[in-house]
Design a protein around this motif. Structure first.
Motif, PDB file in Angstrom:
ATOM      1  N   VAL A   1      35.790  29.836   6.118  1.00 19.01           N
ATOM      2  CA  VAL A   1      35.622  28.068   6.319  1.00 19.01           C
ATOM      3  C   VAL A   1      35.765  28.979   7.736  1.00 19.01           C
ATOM      4  O   VAL A   1      37.117  28.389   8.301  1.00 19.01           O
TER       5      VAL A   1
ATOM      6  N   TRP B   1      35.871  23.357   8.761  1.00 22.81           N
ATOM      7  CA  TRP B   1      37.047  22.219   8.098  1.00 22.81           C
ATOM      8  C   TRP B   1      37.186  21.463   8.462  1.00 22.81           C
ATOM      9  O   TRP B   1      37.653  20.950   8.013  1.00 22.81           O
TER      10      TRP B   1
ATOM     11  N   TYR C   1      35.224  18.151   6.913  1.00 18.37           N
ATOM     12  CA  TYR C   1      36.336  18.309   5.108  1.00 18.37           C
ATOM     13  C   TYR C   1      37.045  17.542   5.729  1.00 18.37           C
ATOM     14  O   TYR C   1      37.435  16.363   4.326  1.00 18.37           O
ATOM     15  N   LYS C   2      37.881  17.997   6.656  1.00 17.02           N
ATOM     16  CA  LYS C   2      39.343  17.299   6.281  1.00 17.02           C
ATOM     17  C   LYS C   2      38.945  15.877   6.753  1.00 17.02           C
ATOM     18  O   LYS C   2      40.168  14.867   6.255  1.00 17.02           O
TER      19      LYS C   2
ATOM     20  N   LYS D   1      42.254  26.706   4.997  1.00 20.94           N
ATOM     21  CA  LYS D   1      43.095  27.176   6.722  1.00 20.94           C
ATOM     22  C   LYS D   1      44.977  27.192   6.340  1.00 20.94           C
ATOM     23  O   LYS D   1      45.201  26.953   6.987  1.00 20.94           O
TER      24      LYS D   1
END
Length: 156
Positions: free
Chosen positions: A5, A10, A13-14, A133
């Motif tokens: 990713v 990321w 998404y986070k 991650k």
């Protein structure tokens, strides 16, 4: 170690997950009974005072694990509140100072307890969700209802 990713995906998404858990998820109050590891001055046994009460906001999913052996048969699927999954955001835990230096929640699955809607639950497993991650976003704790002993005094 290569990650599948990329950083910009990321980050998006986070952001989506954190906003959902922290604002939109229909959170409810949970009391985390954090076990305090210290000897009492005269060696007395005092379970009630060995816990610190920490209020949290969490998303609760009842009957999350239907393969567990349950005490109450519910063929119609109504809530039995025997087991549930609790989702707690890492952001909330960091803000309250409840994570270690790597951002992971520091709770003792063997000794800590949780009160949800006046019922006492024990941990039966946990995971840090969304670790693409190696960075936790949400912590999921699998909980099982337990009947507290009146001696415990944990619900009062």
């Amino acid at each position: 170690m290569a990650f599948l990713v990329n950083d910009s995906i990321w980050k998006k998404y986070k952001h989506i997950v954190q906003n959902f858990i922290d604002q939109d998820a229909g959170l409810q109050e949970v009391i985390w009974l954090k076990h305090i590891q210290y000897p009492l001055p005269f060696g007395e046994d005092d379970d009630e005072n060995n816990y610190e009460r920490i209020p949290l906001q969490a998303l609760i999913n009842y009957n999350a694990f239907r393969t567990w052996p349950l005490n109450v048969g519910t063929p119609s699927g109504e809530l039995d509140e025997i087991n549930c999954a609790m989702l707690v955001s890492q952001k909330q835990l960091v803000e309250k100072g409840l994570t270690n230096n790597k951002g992971y929640w520091t709770f003792d699955a063997a000794l800590d307890r949780f009160i949800i809607n006046g019922e006492l639950y024990i941990s039966k497993g946990d995971t840090q969700v969304a670790q693409a991650k190696d960075e936790p976003i949400v912590f999921q704790v699998c909980l099982l209802y337990t009947s507290p002993s009146p001696r415990d005094g944990l619900l009062s």
